[in-house]
Design a protein around this motif. Structure first.
Motif, PDB file in Angstrom:
ATOM      1  N   PHE B 128      47.340  44.674  38.419  1.00  0.00           N
ATOM      2  CA  PHE B 128      48.301  44.392  40.261  1.00  0.00           C
ATOM      3  C   PHE B 128      46.230  44.599  40.641  1.00  0.00           C
ATOM      4  O   PHE B 128      46.395  45.303  40.429  1.00  0.00           O
ATOM      5  CB  PHE B 128      49.253  45.286  40.295  1.00  0.00           C
ATOM      6  CG  PHE B 128      49.085  46.578  39.568  1.00  0.00           C
ATOM      7  CD1 PHE B 128      49.920  46.589  38.641  1.00  0.00           C
ATOM      8  CD2 PHE B 128      47.768  47.574  39.909  1.00  0.00           C
ATOM      9  CE1 PHE B 128      49.783  48.548  37.800  1.00  0.00           C
ATOM     10  CE2 PHE B 128      48.299  48.867  39.395  1.00  0.00           C
ATOM     11  CZ  PHE B 128      49.159  49.092  38.836  1.00  0.00           C
ATOM     12  N   PRO B 129      46.301  43.560  41.966  1.00  0.00           N
ATOM     13  CA  PRO B 129      45.371  44.197  42.228  1.00  0.00           C
ATOM     14  C   PRO B 129      44.948  45.337  43.475  1.00  0.00           C
ATOM     15  O   PRO B 129      45.919  45.300  44.270  1.00  0.00           O
ATOM     16  CB  PRO B 129      45.609  42.498  43.890  1.00  0.00           C
ATOM     17  CG  PRO B 129      46.972  42.466  43.568  1.00  0.00           C
ATOM     18  CD  PRO B 129      47.463  43.050  42.536  1.00  0.00           C
ATOM     19  N   VAL B 130      44.456  45.682  43.021  1.00  0.00           N
ATOM     20  CA  VAL B 130      43.795  46.695  44.108  1.00  0.00           C
ATOM     21  C   VAL B 130      42.967  46.598  45.167  1.00  0.00           C
ATOM     22  O   VAL B 130      41.610  46.785  44.659  1.00  0.00           O
ATOM     23  CB  VAL B 130      43.491  48.379  43.291  1.00  0.00           C
ATOM     24  CG1 VAL B 130      43.295  49.493  43.967  1.00  0.00           C
ATOM     25  CG2 VAL B 130      44.865  48.430  42.357  1.00  0.00           C
ATOM     26  N   TRP B 134      37.448  50.612  41.791  1.00  0.00           N
ATOM     27  CA  TRP B 134      38.477  51.102  40.932  1.00  0.00           C
ATOM     28  C   TRP B 134      37.990  52.265  40.626  1.00  0.00           C
ATOM     29  O   TRP B 134      38.394  53.328  39.706  1.00  0.00           O
ATOM     30  CB  TRP B 134      38.047  50.027  39.340  1.00  0.00           C
ATOM     31  CG  TRP B 134      36.470  49.844  40.013  1.00  0.00           C
ATOM     32  CD1 TRP B 134      35.874  49.161  39.865  1.00  0.00           C
ATOM     33  CD2 TRP B 134      36.178  50.535  37.800  1.00  0.00           C
ATOM     34  NE1 TRP B 134      34.767  49.088  38.809  1.00  0.00           N
ATOM     35  CE2 TRP B 134      35.004  50.168  38.328  1.00  0.00           C
ATOM     36  CE3 TRP B 134      36.139  51.511  37.309  1.00  0.00           C
ATOM     37  CZ2 TRP B 134      33.679  50.374  37.737  1.00  0.00           C
ATOM     38  CZ3 TRP B 134      35.462  51.884  36.374  1.00  0.00           C
ATOM     39  CH2 TRP B 134      34.380  51.224  36.393  1.00  0.00           C
TER      40      TRP B 134
END
Lengths: 434, 163
Positions: B128-130, B134
């Motif tokens: 899922f896009p965060v 990262w």
């Protein structure tokens, strides 16, 4: 902890069907370790580490990945200051290496913003504790990076690739016993370092050298060598014990160092003395001029029976180069593909030997030559003589492709070409636009 | 080509499949069994069900046919066929899982590469896009307390509560 606030603040979109996704991922987490490694290796290191948040089972799957690649995909691109990107990159690599668990077999670091940083020393030290097999380091810009001495103790290395580095091994260095492939581009190293490196890597099969400095005598003593590709400025090249060498590509980028020593041993003879099984040869830039130094023989003492592919860049206005090319062609009876790149130079006159190639077809016969490519010609009598020679000497020719250097005199050239007799009835002559 | 030998493969649920030797030896495991002369009768494959074996045979047959001179299929077409073969709505994830295990057991490198790439693509699609870098995740996972603290964000992923 300082990270609390930041992580709690971040917004995240929920996945579409969370429960179903979890079940599937859970299933795949039961695959054997080496298969999970293979799956995660298909992802960038960034995505691989991100799998750690998918579920508890996936938390440390990435940490045993044996291959680590840090390249431009490492950081999501936003237009940021180079210094910021660099510090992020350093931070990421530090943390990945620290959290990593298990051996690292392959390490590749090639990011455009990685400029002259000493953090690489720390990473090499860490990696030298693993049985690393492949090490690739590319410093895109800036000064040569001096390789940390720990790298020279990695005896499991099989492939070493360096770009823009300074190689100065410690005195305790006794070679890489398992090294099979060496690729050095834009590197600096001393003459003795180079020779010592080649001699102490007995299993070396592939050697690539591009744009090197610090050494100019290429003495290649490598009994297992199969592939040799160099492009740069050097004084001489000689092979010792390279009886298995099959593929050679050499480009000499500058001609000022080529010493004209008439009456001495031909460079052609010296070059081919230790290449009995050469299969594929590319002579680029000014290398033919280098080969033409000395007394060019009419043909080599033993023919290159395995030579199937030959590509030569030649200055047709230079008599010595024509002689060298003829010697080479006379010694390659089993040639199947030939590529000729004409490169005219100023300061030469060809009046005295315009008919050099005429009548030469009697001394050569290419029974297996099927494909010929000629480019960069402008229709001089010598060039046309050469093409006529090829057409008469190749009874098995299937296709000859010709590409002129410019649009001038095309029509006249084509008129001449049309007249030429061909030994092969099946030969197609394809004329390309300049 | 002269009549090639037929090899019989028996799945874990007792079903027999007769295939040409050329197709069977796409599997290095089967190839070694044949070379070691264990192939007089049917070759038992206790780790592969008939459903999966049928699909594996379909894959191997296509790849063997593709390399034959008469029906030479170019690389692009073969890749398209592979993509259709492994397409997620045609192959459910349980089957994909079993295919991976079968390709591993039977030692069919190209099928293993294809299935692993498919899972990798699925994982990529599922990450899922965060917004944040990262890097923060590596920190969070390294520290268990920190993971519990940020669990309020991962409410949908109840699995993280179970250790």
């Amino acid at each position: 902890m300082s990270y609390d606030g930041r992580i709690l603040q971040q917004k995240r979109e929920a996945p579409k069907s969370p429960c179903q996704t979890e079940i599937e991922l859970d299933r795949f987490s039961r695959l054997p370790g080496h298969i999970i490694d293979q799956i995660l290796s298909q992802l960038s290191i960034r995505d691989a580490v991100r799998t750690s948040v998918l579920s508890t089972k996936w938390r440390y799957k990435w940490a045993t990945l044996p291959n680590l690649v840090f390249d431009n995909q490492c950081i999501s691109l936003t237009s940021q200051d180079q210094v910021v990107i660099k510090s992020k990159l350093v931070s990421i690599i530090d943390h990945v290496l620290l959290l990593h668990n298990g051996p690292v077999y392959k390490f590749r670091l090639s990011h455009r913003d990685l400029v002259g940083i000493t953090d690489i020393d720390r990473w090499i030290l860490h990696l030298s504790r693993s049985p690393i097999r492949e090490f690739v380091l590319e410093i895109w810009k800036g000064q040569r990076y001096k390789l940390h001495s720990c790298l020279f103790s990695c005896q499991n290395l099989m492939h070493l690739e360096l770009f823009n580095c300074l190689v100065r091994p410690p005195s305790t260095f006794h070679g890489f016993k398992n090294l099979k492939s060496l690729d050095l581009q834009h590197v600096t190293m001393g003459q003795d370092v180079f020779e010592h490196l080649i001699t102490t890597c007995p299993l070396l099969e592939r050697l690539t050298l591009m744009n090197f400095d610090g050494f100019s005598h290429l003495n290649i003593d490598a009994p297992s060598l199969l592939f040799f590709d160099i492009g740069g400025v050097f004084d001489d090249v000689s092979f010792i014990n390279t009886f298995q060498l099959a593929l050679v590509s050499i480009g000499l980028y500058a001609k000022d160092k080529i010493s004209k020593r008439p009456g001495c041993t031909s460079n052609l003879l010296k070059f081919f003395a230790h290449l009995p099984h050469i299969r594929r040869l590319e002579i680029q830039s000014y290398f033919l001029k280098y080969l033409a130094v000395g007394d060019v023989p009419s043909k080599l003492p033993s023919p290159c029976v395995d030579l199937g592919y030959l590509s030569v860049r030649i200055n047709f206005d230079d008599w010595e180069e024509n002689k060298a090319a003829l010697c080479l062609l006379r010694s390659s009876p089993n040639l199947q593909e030939l590529e000729i790149l004409a490169r005219p130079e100023e300061g030469f006159t060809t009046d005295s030997f315009v008919s050099f190639w005429e009548g030469e077809h009697w001394s050569c016969m290419f029974d297996q030559l099927r494909l010929v490519k000629v480019s960069g010609i402008s229709g001089t009598r010598l060039e046309l003589g050469f093409i006529s020679f090829l057409l008469l000497a190749s009874p098995a020719l299937e296709r000859m492709t010709m590409k002129p250097a410019s649009a001038n005199g095309q029509f006249l050239m084509m008129k001449e070409l049309l007249r030429f007799r061909r030994a092969s009835v099946r030969a197609e002559i394809i004329y390309l636009d300049p | 080509m002269a009549s090639s030998r037929k090899i019989t493969l028996r799945s874990s649920d007792g079903e027999s499949f007769e295939v040409e030797e050329a197709v069977a030896v796409e599997s290095q495991t089967i190839k070694h069994m044949i070379e070691d002369d264990c192939a007089d009768n049917a070759i038992p494959l206790p780790n592969v069900t008939s459903k999966i074996l049928a699909k594996v045979i379909e894959y191997c047959k296509k790849h063997v046919d593709a390399s034959k001179a008469e029906d030479r299929v170019n690389d692009e077409d073969l890749k398209a066929w592979d993509a259709a073969f492994i397409k997620v709505d045609q192959v459910d994830q349980a089957t994909l899982f079993d295919l991976i295990l079968a390709a591993n057991y039977l030692n069919i490198k190209s099928l293993l590469d294809l299935t692993c790439q498919t899972v990798a693509d699925m994982i990529k699609g599922n990450l899922f896009p965060v917004r944040n870098e990262w890097l923060n995740f590596t920190f969070s996972i390294a520290n268990r307390e920190l993971v519990l603290v940020c669990l309020t964000e991962w409410v949908a992923h109840r699995r993280l509560f179970c250790s």
